[in-house]
Design an enzyme around this catalytic site. Structure first.
Site, short mmCIF file in Angstrom:
data_model
loop_
_atom_site.label_atom_id
_atom_site.label_comp_id
_atom_site.label_asym_id
_atom_site.label_seq_id
_atom_site.Cartn_x
_atom_site.Cartn_y
_atom_site.Cartn_z
N ARG A 1 -2.83 -3.87 5.81
CA ARG A 1 -3.56 -4.17 7.11
C ARG A 1 -4.61 -3.27 7.12
O ARG A 1 -5.77 -3.67 7.86
CB ARG A 1 -2.46 -3.77 8.17
CG ARG A 1 -1.38 -5.09 8.40
CD ARG A 1 -0.82 -4.61 9.78
NE ARG A 1 -0.11 -5.66 10.23
CZ ARG A 1 0.74 -5.79 11.29
NH1 ARG A 1 0.66 -4.93 12.20
NH2 ARG A 1 1.46 -6.91 11.75
N ASP B 1 -2.57 -9.72 8.05
CA ASP B 1 -1.63 -9.81 9.07
C ASP B 1 -0.67 -10.87 8.95
O ASP B 1 -1.08 -11.97 9.25
CB ASP B 1 -2.27 -9.68 10.44
CG ASP B 1 -1.01 -9.35 11.52
OD1 ASP B 1 0.33 -9.54 11.10
OD2 ASP B 1 -1.40 -9.22 12.69
N ASN C 1 0.78 -1.11 0.22
CA ASN C 1 0.04 0.04 0.01
C ASN C 1 0.74 1.17 -0.06
O ASN C 1 0.27 2.53 -0.27
CB ASN C 1 -1.05 0.04 1.25
CG ASN C 1 -0.19 -0.15 2.49
OD1 ASN C 1 0.66 -0.96 2.61
ND2 ASN C 1 -0.58 0.65 3.55
N ARG C 2 2.07 1.21 0.15
CA ARG C 2 2.86 2.45 0.27
C ARG C 2 4.48 1.98 -0.10
O ARG C 2 4.69 0.71 -0.05
CB ARG C 2 2.89 3.22 1.47
CG ARG C 2 3.50 2.10 2.65
CD ARG C 2 3.35 3.05 4.07
NE ARG C 2 4.07 2.26 5.14
CZ ARG C 2 4.40 2.76 6.24
NH1 ARG C 2 4.41 4.19 6.32
NH2 ARG C 2 5.05 1.98 7.22
N LYS D 1 16.45 -9.65 8.01
CA LYS D 1 16.71 -9.29 6.61
C LYS D 1 17.85 -10.36 6.34
O LYS D 1 17.73 -10.80 5.23
CB LYS D 1 17.07 -7.92 6.48
CG LYS D 1 15.80 -6.88 6.67
CD LYS D 1 14.73 -7.33 5.80
CE LYS D 1 13.55 -6.24 5.78
NZ LYS D 1 12.47 -6.70 4.83
N TYR E 1 16.27 -5.91 13.14
CA TYR E 1 15.77 -5.63 11.60
C TYR E 1 17.04 -6.39 10.98
O TYR E 1 16.77 -6.97 9.89
CB TYR E 1 15.75 -4.05 11.50
CG TYR E 1 15.24 -3.92 10.07
CD1 TYR E 1 13.96 -4.25 9.72
CD2 TYR E 1 16.22 -3.43 9.13
CE1 TYR E 1 13.56 -3.68 8.18
CE2 TYR E 1 15.95 -3.14 7.78
CZ TYR E 1 14.76 -3.31 7.36
OH TYR E 1 14.11 -2.94 6.21
N GLY F 1 7.10 -5.60 5.98
CA GLY F 1 8.00 -5.66 7.29
C GLY F 1 7.97 -4.35 7.95
O GLY F 1 7.25 -3.38 7.69
#
Length: 246
Positions: free
Chosen positions: A46, A60, A23-24, A156, A152, A89
């Protein structure tokens, strides 16, 4: 007499593509790139806000039942997923000695375990089709490390081992699994940095600038396309030279 036998329905055009967290930012650019190619694109979010021309599926990835429901929705609308881009993420940045159990577990569960749930479910359909493309979105941080991002970076970096193991398991069935590792990208997440922070980051990047989300999307669509049919288990850095291919 004229033959009035109805013509058979046309086969749907394009492939069934699923982009998580679309979505972004990077995920949105990836979804839009596949739509532009004529693919049938579903996007998990979400709270909504998927790009125009995509199927918005609420999911989710930390919830196994929600992942299963999302795949059923996509399969009913577009058919079995042929291309999966695992992009969803989160970050919870803080120094190691201040990092709580929740800071650690929430990032690992979303970024690493969530991806495991997605690829396991997607691979079932791909194995039946005897073809598929899986692209995991990692980060240069997973290769180089970063202070304040132990959780993080670990999540990754774990995607690389996951992808390479899957490449060995699934390759004989025509399924490729690759990783794209972006560096600093012009998104909402980097938009909150101060001018001083942005300048310091650019000094570390040989190309002297941030990437656009579309540049990351270009690497993803290439890996999912015909020209990358013999590429699997690879890590493609889109980082302006920051990681130098680590």
């Amino acid at each position: 007499m004229t033959d009035e036998t109805p013509a058979p329905p046309e086969a749907p055009s394009g492939r069934s593509v699923l982009v998580t967290g679309g979505n972004r930012g990077i995920g949105r650019a990836i979804a839009e790139a596949f739509v532009a190619q004529g693919d049938r694109v579903a996007v998990t979010t979400r709270n909504g806000g998927a790009p125009d021309g995509t199927l918005d599926v609420r999911c989710d990835v930390t919830d196994p039942e929600a992942v299963e429901a999302a795949f059923r929705t996509v399969e009913e609308a577009h058919g079995p997923v042929e291309v999966l881009v695992a992009n969803a993420g989160i970050t919870h940045d803080t120094l190691l000695l201040r990092m709580s159990e929740e800071d650690w577990s929430s990032v690992i569960d979303t970024n690493l375990t969530g991806t495991f749930r997605l690829v396991k479910r997607a691979s079932k359909g791909m194995l039946r089709l005897k073809r598929g493309r899986i692209v995991l979105i990692s980060s240069v941080v997973g290769m180089l490390g970063s202070p304040g991002q132990v959780n993080y970076a670990a999540s990754k970096a774990g995607l690389v081992g996951m992808a390479r193991s899957m490449a060995r398991e699934l390759g004989s069935r025509g399924i490729t699994t690759n990783v794209v590792a972006p560096g600093y990208v012009e998104t909402d997440m980097t938009g909150v940095l101060t001018d001083e922070q942005r300048a310091a980051i650019k000094q570390q990047v040989p190309l002297g600038r941030y990437a656009s989300p579309q540049e990351v999307a270009g690497a993803v669509t290439w890996l999912a396309g015909d020209h990358a049919a013999y590429v699997t288990g690879a890590v493609i850095p889109v980082d302006g030279g920051l990681g130098m291919g680590h």
